[in-house]
Design a protein around this motif. Structure first.
Motif, PDB file in Angstrom:
ATOM      1  N   PHE A   1       0.825  -1.209   0.000  1.00 57.85           N
ATOM      2  CA  PHE A   1       0.000   0.000   0.000  1.00 57.85           C
ATOM      3  C   PHE A   1       0.860   1.260   0.000  1.00 57.85           C
ATOM      4  O   PHE A   1       2.038   1.227   0.363  1.00 57.85           O
ATOM      5  N   GLU A   2       0.226   2.380  -0.361  1.00 63.56           N
ATOM      6  CA  GLU A   2       0.928   3.658  -0.397  1.00 63.56           C
ATOM      7  C   GLU A   2       0.374   4.674   0.600  1.00 63.56           C
ATOM      8  O   GLU A   2       1.090   5.556   1.056  1.00 63.56           O
ATOM      9  N   SER A   3      -0.900   4.563   0.937  1.00 61.84           N
ATOM     10  CA  SER A   3      -1.550   5.574   1.764  1.00 61.84           C
ATOM     11  C   SER A   3      -1.181   5.414   3.235  1.00 61.84           C
ATOM     12  O   SER A   3      -1.344   4.326   3.808  1.00 61.84           O
ATOM     13  N   PRO A   4      -0.694   6.475   3.905  1.00 59.00           N
ATOM     14  CA  PRO A   4      -0.403   6.393   5.346  1.00 59.00           C
ATOM     15  C   PRO A   4      -1.640   6.032   6.163  1.00 59.00           C
ATOM     16  O   PRO A   4      -1.539   5.323   7.174  1.00 59.00           O
ATOM     17  N   GLN A   5      -2.812   6.499   5.711  1.00 58.06           N
ATOM     18  CA  GLN A   5      -4.038   6.225   6.454  1.00 58.06           C
ATOM     19  C   GLN A   5      -4.398   4.740   6.404  1.00 58.06           C
ATOM     20  O   GLN A   5      -4.791   4.141   7.410  1.00 58.06           O
ATOM     21  N   VAL A   6      -4.248   4.140   5.236  1.00 56.06           N
ATOM     22  CA  VAL A   6      -4.551   2.716   5.088  1.00 56.06           C
ATOM     23  C   VAL A   6      -3.551   1.882   5.889  1.00 56.06           C
ATOM     24  O   VAL A   6      -3.918   0.948   6.616  1.00 56.06           O
ATOM     25  N   LYS A   7      -2.290   2.235   5.772  1.00 57.33           N
ATOM     26  CA  LYS A   7      -1.257   1.463   6.472  1.00 57.33           C
ATOM     27  C   LYS A   7      -1.401   1.586   7.990  1.00 57.33           C
ATOM     28  O   LYS A   7      -1.175   0.615   8.727  1.00 57.33           O
ATOM     29  N   GLY A   8      -1.780   2.756   8.471  1.00 57.27           N
ATOM     30  CA  GLY A   8      -1.986   2.922   9.909  1.00 57.27           C
ATOM     31  C   GLY A   8      -3.092   2.017  10.418  1.00 57.27           C
ATOM     32  O   GLY A   8      -2.950   1.361  11.455  1.00 57.27           O
ATOM     33  N   ALA A   9      -4.203   1.940   9.668  1.00 56.81           N
ATOM     34  CA  ALA A   9      -5.324   1.105  10.088  1.00 56.81           C
ATOM     35  C   ALA A   9      -4.946  -0.370  10.104  1.00 56.81           C
ATOM     36  O   ALA A   9      -5.310  -1.114  11.021  1.00 56.81           O
ATOM     37  N   LEU A  10      -4.186  -0.802   9.096  1.00 55.31           N
ATOM     38  CA  LEU A  10      -3.833  -2.217   8.991  1.00 55.31           C
ATOM     39  C   LEU A  10      -2.697  -2.612   9.936  1.00 55.31           C
ATOM     40  O   LEU A  10      -2.502  -3.800  10.219  1.00 55.31           O
ATOM     41  N   ALA A  11      -1.934  -1.622  10.415  1.00 53.94           N
ATOM     42  CA  ALA A  11      -0.805  -1.923  11.299  1.00 53.94           C
ATOM     43  C   ALA A  11      -1.233  -2.247  12.715  1.00 53.94           C
ATOM     44  O   ALA A  11      -0.457  -2.823  13.493  1.00 53.94           O
ATOM     45  N   VAL A  12      -2.468  -1.898  13.078  1.00 53.11           N
ATOM     46  CA  VAL A  12      -2.939  -2.051  14.459  1.00 53.11           C
ATOM     47  C   VAL A  12      -2.709  -3.467  14.972  1.00 53.11           C
ATOM     48  O   VAL A  12      -2.156  -3.687  16.055  1.00 53.11           O
ATOM     49  N   ASN A  13      -3.128  -4.472  14.196  1.00 55.77           N
ATOM     50  CA  ASN A  13      -3.041  -5.857  14.674  1.00 55.77           C
ATOM     51  C   ASN A  13      -1.604  -6.348  14.789  1.00 55.77           C
ATOM     52  O   ASN A  13      -1.356  -7.381  15.413  1.00 55.77           O
TER      53      ASN A  13
ATOM     54  N   VAL B   1     -12.628   1.432  17.326  1.00 53.22           N
ATOM     55  CA  VAL B   1     -12.551   2.888  17.191  1.00 53.22           C
ATOM     56  C   VAL B   1     -11.116   3.277  17.529  1.00 53.22           C
ATOM     57  O   VAL B   1     -10.761   3.455  18.692  1.00 53.22           O
ATOM     58  N   GLU B   2     -10.295   3.354  16.497  1.00 58.51           N
ATOM     59  CA  GLU B   2      -8.855   3.414  16.684  1.00 58.51           C
ATOM     60  C   GLU B   2      -8.319   4.821  16.947  1.00 58.51           C
ATOM     61  O   GLU B   2      -8.942   5.817  16.568  1.00 58.51           O
ATOM     62  N   MET B   3      -7.158   4.856  17.555  1.00 54.06           N
ATOM     63  CA  MET B   3      -6.328   6.052  17.557  1.00 54.06           C
ATOM     64  C   MET B   3      -4.959   5.596  17.063  1.00 54.06           C
ATOM     65  O   MET B   3      -4.044   5.332  17.837  1.00 54.06           O
ATOM     66  N   ALA B   4      -4.870   5.425  15.756  1.00 54.73           N
ATOM     67  CA  ALA B   4      -3.656   4.936  15.096  1.00 54.73           C
ATOM     68  C   ALA B   4      -3.624   5.515  13.684  1.00 54.73           C
ATOM     69  O   ALA B   4      -3.705   4.780  12.702  1.00 54.73           O
ATOM     70  N   PRO B   5      -3.529   6.834  13.563  1.00 55.69           N
ATOM     71  CA  PRO B   5      -3.693   7.458  12.245  1.00 55.69           C
ATOM     72  C   PRO B   5      -2.628   7.077  11.225  1.00 55.69           C
ATOM     73  O   PRO B   5      -2.922   7.039  10.032  1.00 55.69           O
ATOM     74  N   THR B   6      -1.405   6.800  11.672  1.00 50.05           N
ATOM     75  CA  THR B   6      -0.338   6.402  10.752  1.00 50.05           C
ATOM     76  C   THR B   6       0.606   5.450  11.476  1.00 50.05           C
ATOM     77  O   THR B   6       0.637   5.389  12.707  1.00 50.05           O
ATOM     78  N   MET B   7       1.413   4.736  10.696  1.00 50.86           N
ATOM     79  CA  MET B   7       2.421   3.878  11.321  1.00 50.86           C
ATOM     80  C   MET B   7       3.444   4.716  12.066  1.00 50.86           C
ATOM     81  O   MET B   7       3.955   4.294  13.108  1.00 50.86           O
ATOM     82  N   GLU B   8       3.745   5.897  11.549  1.00 50.34           N
ATOM     83  CA  GLU B   8       4.716   6.767  12.212  1.00 50.34           C
ATOM     84  C   GLU B   8       4.200   7.212  13.573  1.00 50.34           C
ATOM     85  O   GLU B   8       4.974   7.320  14.535  1.00 50.34           O
ATOM     86  N   PHE B   9       2.898   7.443  13.669  1.00 45.30           N
ATOM     87  CA  PHE B   9       2.271   7.792  14.951  1.00 45.30           C
ATOM     88  C   PHE B   9       2.465   6.657  15.954  1.00 45.30           C
ATOM     89  O   PHE B   9       2.871   6.871  17.107  1.00 45.30           O
ATOM     90  N   ILE B  10       2.175   5.429  15.513  1.00 43.28           N
ATOM     91  CA  ILE B  10       2.318   4.268  16.387  1.00 43.28           C
ATOM     92  C   ILE B  10       3.778   4.094  16.807  1.00 43.28           C
ATOM     93  O   ILE B  10       4.087   3.846  17.981  1.00 43.28           O
ATOM     94  N   GLU B  11       4.689   4.238  15.854  1.00 37.74           N
ATOM     95  CA  GLU B  11       6.111   4.060  16.143  1.00 37.74           C
ATOM     96  C   GLU B  11       6.607   5.096  17.145  1.00 37.74           C
ATOM     97  O   GLU B  11       7.398   4.786  18.034  1.00 37.74           O
TER      98      GLU B  11
END
Length: 545
Positions: free
Chosen positions: A195-207, A363-373
């Motif tokens: 994927f390319e979108s930060p928003q999509v990757k953030g959502a999928l990175a949660v698990n 109901v996530e608070m994980a907008p991007t992978m960089e946010f999580i990191e």
């Protein structure tokens, strides 16, 4: 005189109750010894606010997945109150505006939601889902497989290794390569390939990071994602999670009812001081109050350090096994925040306090992978995350038994605080951390903070001291590369047996552990019953020839 049973189960969490039910179902007179005032362990529904007992929360574990239909059907859990509502979509509202929803079983709506952020990612999503389903075909059956003791030359272990190889004989070069990538890659690198979108990757990175002392760029987090994505609550939806009616404590209650129906005795407030070992064999236990209970079969479902180092004793264990348990990684950094709300969150991106689809899932608070990191790096640097990551759910979107009409319960599974916060309560710091978490939701749902009626903040120290989760780790041990499959909880002992004859092990620190699935308890009981059958066969007189 010591009380005598056929089997003793140490720990009345959901795995202990499953083990006891299967043992008793096979005819063993079984007792469960639980140190707390109630069963369930981390699968617990509680009323944490004395002045508002009408509000009930799933205090630690908070969603169902991965429990196989075999256990549900064998124990007839539905007849004992097991009822799961499948969750709605993953939902993330963004501070800059807009939101994304990801559905477990609706490709068309997934395309529409993702296309708002990237048409390329929307077109990639069906291929991603198909790829993940292919991985589930490989990994799903592995969850129900007792790992062989790879490298052992004992006949039973060689048979196990050959059986595993035969079962997977249909795997091709591509499937093996994809499985290897899953086991070794970070979730960030894997998602970057798709994927390319930060928003999509953030959502999928949660698990990939949930409950784990690892940020999304750590190797092995791709597998954590897969572990949480191959579950099925019985409705056939890949990776779909669900809410148990009555909270997670009702799952334990259903299993306990099934166990009692098979004749299991459950003793509360009965902490075990030590396991009695005579001539290398477990023969019973001694309780904290000095009472002695004897049995030929013992199953422990406690954290490995408690089960082996504290209760069995290092003097009764092989030195290499004791060393493996001492170095077992069990860090966490998780903080659970339970909230009673006067109304549902009113998201700027999706306005309204009436129940809507986006309230029914994560109901996530994980907008991007960089946010999580960044949240992980804060904790690794020795401070609580300035902007924490959260996997939030609102179970009362379906379950009306947890609170009065017109109000709601919201459960926030948040990360991270420093890994050593299990050593001290850090009460004031945790309250400040919770404030920061709440502010983040308030940025995207401006009514959120004002709607909070009560809050309950449970940090690693309380998880360890009140619930036996050493380090605050919900899996009894990290799902890191060196602690998976035949290494869980130690090489040579991943088959739910232990170095002590007659002692079996069925905690979440074994294979398939992590999540409220019951598989470790089921497998430990199966191992014990198989050994009893072999033992009886060996004692049976041979017919005259």
């Amino acid at each position: 005189m010591a009380a005598t049973y056929d089997a003793i189960v140490i720990g009345g969490g959901h795995n202990g109750l499953v083990a006891a039910a299967y043992l008793a179902r096979a005819g063993a007179r079984t007792v469960v010894l639980e140190s707390r005032h109630k069963t369930g362990g981390a699968a617990t529904t509680e009323s944490p606010w004395p002045d508002a007992p009408e509000f009930k929360v799933t205090r630690l574990s908070y969603v169902m997945s991965l429990m196989p239909p075999t256990i549900i059907n064998d124990l007839k859990l539905a007849s004992h109150g097991y009822k799961v509502y499948p969750m709605g979509p993953y939902y993330q509202a963004f501070p800059e505006g807009g939101s994304i929803k990801l559905y477990a079983d609706d490709a068309k709506r997934n395309y529409e939601s993702v296309a708002k952020w990237s048409k390329q990612d929307a077109e990639a999503m069906p291929r991603w889902d198909a790829w993940l389903a292919g991985m589930a075909d490989v990994l799903g059956p592995m969850l129900l497989t007792a790992p062989p003791n790879i490298g052992s030359r004992k006949p039973r272990d060689l048979r196990g290794t050959l059986k595993l190889a035969w079962r997977n004989r249909g795997l091709n070069v591509r499937t093996i390569a994809d499985t290897t990538r899953l086991m070794t890659m970070s979730i960030a690198d894997l998602l970057d390939d798709w994927f390319e979108s930060p928003q999509v990757k953030g959502a999928l990175a949660v698990n990939g990071v949930i409950g784990t002392w690892a940020g999304p760029y750590e190797p092995g987090t791709a597998y954590v994602m897969a572990h949480h994505s191959i579950g099925d609550v019985g409705d056939g939806h890949l990776g779909n999670w669900g809410f148990q009616e009555g909270g997670m404590g009702a799952v334990a209650d259903a299993i306990e009812a099934a166990a009692r129906g098979f004749g299991v005795e459950v003793r509360l407030n009965s902490p075990v001081a030590k396991v009695l070992v005579e001539n290398g064999r477990a023969v019973g236990v001694v309780l904290d109050n000095g009472d002695e209970i004897r049995a030929g079969t013992i199953v422990s479902t406690l954290h490995p350090r408690t089960a082996f180092l504290d209760q069995v004793g290092e003097q009764n264990l092989p030195s290499d096994f004791a060393r493996d348990i001492k170095t077992w990684k069990t860090r966490s950094g998780v903080v659970k925040i339970n909230l009673a709300l006067a109304e549902l969150p009113n998201f700027t991106a999706d306005p309204g306090t009436d129940l809507a689809e986006h309230h029914t899932g994560s109901v996530e608070m994980a907008p991007t992978m960089e946010f999580i990191e960044r949240a992980f790096q804060d904790a690794r640097d020795g401070k609580p995350a300035v902007r924490p990551f959260s996997d939030g759910v609102i179970p009362t979107a379906f379950d009306k038994t947890l609170c009065p009409d017109g109000t709601h319960i919201m459960s926030l599974f948040t990360q991270w605080v420093p890994s050593d916060w299990n050593l001290e309560p850090h009460t004031s710091e945790l309250e400040a951390y919770a404030d920061a978490m709440i502010e983040l939701y308030d940025e995207v749902a401006p009514n959120f903070k004002a709607s909070i009626l009560h809050r309950d903040v449970v940090g690693p120290y309380q998880m360890e001291h009140d619930y036996g989760l050493i380090g605050g780790n919900i899996f009894h041990g990290e799902l890191s590369l060196e602690q998976l499959f035949h290494m869980r909880p130690a090489p040579g002992y991943a088959d739910y047996r232990t170095p002590v004859t007659g002692l079996y092990y069925g905690s979440s620190a074994t294979h398939a552990g992590g999540g409220v699935c019951g598989i470790p308890g089921w497998q430990a009981a199966r191992a014990a019953l198989a050994d009893r059958k072999v033992s009886k066969s060996a004692r049976a007189p041979r017919a005259a020839g």
